[in-house]
Write a protein that holds these residues in place. Structure first.
Motif, mmCIF file in Angstrom:
data_model
loop_
_atom_site.group_PDB
_atom_site.id
_atom_site.type_symbol
_atom_site.label_atom_id
_atom_site.label_comp_id
_atom_site.label_asym_id
_atom_site.label_seq_id
_atom_site.Cartn_x
_atom_site.Cartn_y
_atom_site.Cartn_z
ATOM 1 N N SER A 301 28.424 33.011 36.992
ATOM 2 C CA SER A 301 27.964 31.975 36.061
ATOM 3 C C SER A 301 28.505 32.181 34.653
ATOM 4 O O SER A 301 27.951 31.668 33.686
ATOM 5 N N ASP A 302 29.582 32.938 34.526
ATOM 6 C CA ASP A 302 30.252 33.090 33.237
ATOM 7 C C ASP A 302 31.721 33.389 33.505
ATOM 8 O O ASP A 302 32.092 33.868 34.579
ATOM 9 N N LEU A 303 32.534 33.095 32.530
ATOM 10 C CA LEU A 303 33.992 33.223 32.699
ATOM 11 C C LEU A 303 34.404 34.669 32.938
ATOM 12 O O LEU A 303 35.320 34.943 33.723
ATOM 13 N N GLU A 304 33.737 35.611 32.289
ATOM 14 C CA GLU A 304 34.092 37.023 32.443
ATOM 15 C C GLU A 304 33.916 37.476 33.891
ATOM 16 O O GLU A 304 34.804 38.123 34.469
ATOM 17 N N THR A 305 32.776 37.127 34.507
ATOM 18 C CA THR A 305 32.549 37.489 35.912
ATOM 19 C C THR A 305 33.571 36.815 36.809
ATOM 20 O O THR A 305 34.134 37.446 37.716
ATOM 21 N N MET A 306 33.811 35.523 36.569
ATOM 22 C CA MET A 306 34.771 34.783 37.394
ATOM 23 C C MET A 306 36.148 35.441 37.351
ATOM 24 O O MET A 306 36.807 35.608 38.392
ATOM 25 N N ASN A 307 36.581 35.838 36.163
ATOM 26 C CA ASN A 307 37.909 36.448 36.037
ATOM 27 C C ASN A 307 37.986 37.802 36.736
ATOM 28 O O ASN A 307 39.033 38.177 37.274
ATOM 29 N N LYS A 308 36.880 38.548 36.744
ATOM 30 C CA LYS A 308 36.862 39.841 37.431
ATOM 31 C C LYS A 308 37.016 39.687 38.938
ATOM 32 O O LYS A 308 37.469 40.596 39.629
ATOM 33 N N LEU A 309 36.635 38.517 39.456
ATOM 34 C CA LEU A 309 36.675 38.280 40.899
ATOM 35 C C LEU A 309 38.005 37.692 41.369
ATOM 36 O O LEU A 309 38.254 37.598 42.568
ATOM 37 N N ARG A 310 38.871 37.303 40.444
ATOM 38 C CA ARG A 310 40.113 36.614 40.802
ATOM 39 C C ARG A 310 41.301 37.559 40.910
ATOM 40 O O ARG A 310 41.396 38.553 40.197
ATOM 41 N N VAL A 311 42.217 37.194 41.797
ATOM 42 C CA VAL A 311 43.495 37.903 41.919
ATOM 43 C C VAL A 311 44.505 37.350 40.913
ATOM 44 O O VAL A 311 45.433 38.046 40.498
ATOM 45 N N PHE A 312 44.339 36.080 40.524
ATOM 46 C CA PHE A 312 45.266 35.339 39.665
ATOM 47 C C PHE A 312 46.627 35.165 40.330
ATOM 48 O O PHE A 312 47.675 35.193 39.696
ATOM 49 N N LYS A 313 46.572 34.960 41.627
ATOM 50 C CA LYS A 313 47.771 34.651 42.401
ATOM 51 C C LYS A 313 47.360 33.763 43.568
ATOM 52 O O LYS A 313 46.443 34.092 44.322
ATOM 53 N N ALA A 314 48.009 32.611 43.679
ATOM 54 C CA ALA A 314 47.771 31.669 44.781
ATOM 55 C C ALA A 314 46.301 31.293 44.927
ATOM 56 O O ALA A 314 45.834 30.983 46.018
ATOM 57 N N GLY A 315 45.566 31.329 43.807
ATOM 58 C CA GLY A 315 44.173 30.878 43.823
ATOM 59 C C GLY A 315 43.209 31.787 44.545
ATOM 60 O O GLY A 315 42.073 31.394 44.820
ATOM 61 N N GLN A 316 43.615 33.014 44.856
ATOM 62 C CA GLN A 316 42.814 33.888 45.715
ATOM 63 C C GLN A 316 41.709 34.636 44.951
ATOM 64 O O GLN A 316 41.840 34.940 43.762
ATOM 65 N N LEU A 317 40.630 34.937 45.683
ATOM 66 C CA LEU A 317 39.594 35.845 45.214
ATOM 67 C C LEU A 317 39.911 37.251 45.697
ATOM 68 O O LEU A 317 40.523 37.440 46.754
ATOM 69 N N LYS A 318 39.468 38.248 44.953
ATOM 70 C CA LYS A 318 39.654 39.637 45.369
ATOM 71 C C LYS A 318 38.892 39.914 46.662
ATOM 72 O O LYS A 318 37.835 39.331 46.918
ATOM 73 N N SER A 319 39.444 40.822 47.460
ATOM 74 C CA SER A 319 38.800 41.196 48.726
ATOM 75 C C SER A 319 39.215 42.623 49.068
ATOM 76 O O SER A 319 40.040 43.225 48.388
#
Length: 705
Positions: A301-319
């Motif tokens: 629910s905030d940009l900081e958390t969202m960015n921590k969860l992203r790979v920033f490649k091909a729209g992917q989430l970290k896993s």
């Protein structure tokens, strides 16, 4: 709202408008609020407000004004909130204000003309909103006329005026003037573990309920400034306790806790919140996540958390790809920051999971559903990147997030709510899904902010559904084993091994849920968050009752009247509302029907025909989910907005069922019943192959540009 309350509110509004038109920010002698009386009117001046605030600062030890743009910590917001409440208390005492005047009148004062404005951070001022395709992570500017509605840190709204002992913040007491029965006594008398099962509903229903609860709601906690965590209360001398401590007394004859010589349960009042423009009024609690059904449990629910969860490649989430070599899909990423928060690790090299919501690790139902929604995001993002190879990472990520939020809305309103509320309540509150066309019923006057009665009582109905143990079944639908609930709370490490995630996912569609009734599992009433060394835990039923009192939630009887039922004048008037045994227990615990706590009585109500809940909880949930649908500018069926899907895209989203999401994102599950929240039935809910065309997959070619 009663007619008398409407007249008071109207009178206050008219007088306020008169004053605001003539007041000047430097004219402290003028009325900030003029309250009409039978013979004389009461004038609350800006000068009186400034005096009261300065006196309140001394009590709460609020420091000097901070930079307007400074982000306040949870503790700083709590102190500011308590200072504003204390200011309201001082004014209420000085001017002998009635509860209605405190609740409805004081918030009308324009605090920008007072010293309070110097302390009010910019986040509580009105923002400049931009109309765009994708939601803000914090829910801000969903409603362009009221940008804070439904946003992070917005106060829970009131369906009825709050019931505080002093009209400001002190928890509710009996209408007789005595103390209410301790919440633990009500729990042990009324909410025994009777183990009744619902004969149709599977564990997927309470699992999905908890998932969307975490999507919509998380109350602010009071924190100890020395530890930055919730303070302990029971093992601390009363004169040394944190001011938010309000422990639950355990009766000396308690059938369980007397074995451990326990005299109280830890309970801490919710953190004090701050209204828009730091307005005065009663104590409020705030929602620390966005109220909208926006899949924030996936993304934060905030940009900081969202960015921590992203790979920033091909729209992917970290896993976590640790099982790919076994031909299995990725797990949620490990929680590396604050690894022991909400997590009981057996050793330093084992980690809990990270997701958009910090409560992901509470139990296996949440972990499993979080996992398949993360996988669904990555599956859709990968396909969109192939369909639209010219899209960059940001476009793929945001469009996928947009689709996932739509899928959460689709499943909630077409699979979850019909089972919980039944057709009659769904029709009454305009909750039935559209089969064709668009919805086109967005109403900016409907506030999607969650009601206190929903957050602190009604949507906690699901606590009655939770079983003592969670079962694991093979993908061929054979029972394997079970784990006691208290053994796996905040310990989700099973998922790291073998096919365990699939086994829980299959188990949820085969295990029968408990019924919605007064019976609550002893795993929740005696062993919640159990400490392995002590043999006991806390009591969720007691915590729910105490939380309602903490938030000033009026009694069950008050909500009967709100929901169009006859107010009970005597215990006999409730003869049809509960079983005879439950009513008898209430008569032992409470002095009068006007004292009944909303959560306890709400889960104990006889259900409506075709519904899992009774009329009062049906009414509160119906009203809430109506506003969440019709008051959400980004609702997936809305037309004519920058966020709108095309008609073809909406038609594809409407095809999605939770069973399809499970098929696409499990490792080896090959057969599911069509509606996984309901037990399989060969005629009305058959078990079908994932490969069959009976469960259509969303056709993402409709998103090709």
């Amino acid at each position: 709202m009663k007619r008398s309350q409407q007249l008071i509110a109207l009178g206050l509004l008219v007088t306020l408008q008169c004053c605001v038109l003539t007041v000047r920010s430097d004219d402290n002698g003028k009325c900030a609020l003029l309250i009409p009386g039978a013979t004389t009117s009461t004038c609350i001046s800006y000068e009186a407000i400034n005096r009261a605030f300065n006196a309140a600062k001394e009590i709460t030890r609020l420091g000097g004004p901070q930079s307007k743009s400074k982000e306040l910590s949870d503790i700083e917001i709590d102190v500011l909130g308590r200072t504003i409440v204390e200011t309201s208390r001082i004014l209420a005492k000085e001017f002998k204000l009635a509860p209605d005047a405190i609740h409805m009148g004081l918030p009308m004062i324009d605090t920008r003309h007072t010293v309070i404005n110097q302390y009010c951070p910019v986040k509580y001022q009105r923002p400049q909103c931009k109309v765009q395709r994708y939601r803000e992570p914090d829910g801000m500017c969903n409603n362009l006329e009221n940008p804070h509605w439904g946003a992070v840190m917005a106060p829970f709204r009131r369906l009825l005026p709050p019931n505080f002992q002093d009209g400001v913040s002190a928890p509710r007491i009996s209408v007789t003037g005595s103390e209410l029965p301790t919440a633990r006594l009500v729990s042990t008398l009324t909410h025994k573990d009777m183990g009744f099962h619902d004969h149709a509903v599977t564990i997927y229903l309470p699992a999905w309920g908890q998932l969307i609860d975490h999507d919509m709601a998380m109350g602010a906690e009071s924190k100890d400034p020395r530890t930055n965590s919730e303070p302990k209360c029971c093992n601390v001398p009363p004169n040394q306790r944190h001011q938010a401590c309000w422990p639950i007394d355990i009766p000396s004859a308690d059938p369980f806790y007397k074995l451990f010589r326990r005299t109280c349960l830890d309970f801490v009042r919710s953190g004090a919140g701050v209204r828009e423009q730091c307005k005065l009024g009663t104590r409020i609690a705030v929602n620390t996540v966005s109220a909208y059904l926006d899949a924030s449990f996936v993304y934060g629910s905030d940009l900081e958390t969202m960015n921590k969860l992203r790979v920033f490649k091909a729209g992917q989430l970290k896993s976590n790809a640790m099982n790919r070599h076994k031909g299995m899909k990725d797990l949620l990423p490990p929680q590396m920051e604050n690894p022991d928060a909400n997590c009981k690790r057996p050793s330093k090299d084992v980690h809990c999971f990270m997701a958009g919501d910090a409560r992901v690790n509470q139990q296996m139902m949440l972990v499993a559903l979080h996992t398949i929604l993360m996988r669904e995001h990555n599956r859709i993002a990968l396909e969109l990147s192939k369909i639209n190879s010219h899209w960059d990472d940001e476009r793929i990520f945001q469009e996928t997030r947009h689709i996932i939020a739509a899928i959460v809305q689709q499943i909630t309103y077409n699979e979850f709510l019909p089972m919980v509320l039944g057709k009659e309540v769904m029709e009454r509150y305009s909750l039935l899904g559209e089969r064709q066309g668009m919805l086109n019923k967005y109403n900016s006057k409907l506030e999607a902010t969650l009601p206190t009665a929903f957050f602190a009582a009604a949507f906690r109905f699901g606590h009655s559904l939770i079983p003592n143990a969670l079962e694991r079944w093979s993908t061929t639908h054979k029972f394997i084993g079970s784990r006691r609930l208290s053994d796996i709370i905040n310990k989700p490490f099973d998922v790291y091994t073998g096919n365990t995630c699939d086994e829980y996912l299959t188990g949820f569609m085969n295990q029968i849920s408990q019924a919605v009734d007064d019976s609550v599992s002893q795993e929740l009433t005696n062993h919640l968050f159990r400490d392995e060394t002590s043999g006991f835990g806390s009591d969720l039923a007691s915590l729910n009752i105490q939380r309602g009192r903490d938030h000033g939630v009026p009694s069950y009887n008050a909500y009967r009247e709100f929901c169009g039922l006859r107010r009970a004048r005597s215990w006999n008037d409730l003869a049809g509302a509960f079983t005879n045994e439950t009513l008898h227990m209430y008569m032992q615990a409470y002095k009068t029907p006007d004292d009944l706590d909303l959560w306890s009585a709400g889960v104990s109500e006889r259900p409506l025909p075709g519904s899992m809940v009774g009329p009062v909880f049906g009414c509160i949930m119906g009203e809430t989910f109506k506003n969440l649908r019709l008051g959400d500018r980004f609702w997936f069926e809305n037309a004519g907005q920058p966020s709108s899907f095309t008609q073809e895209q909406v038609n594809e989203i409407r095809k999605v069922k939770l069973s399809r999401v499970i098929c696409d994102n499990s490792d080896h599950i090959e057969t599911v019943q069509v509606y996984v929240m309901v037990l399989p039935d060969s005629e009305i809910n058959p078990r079908v192959a994932c490969k069959s065309g009976i469960l259509p997959r969303i056709n993402l070619s409709k998103w090709k540009e």
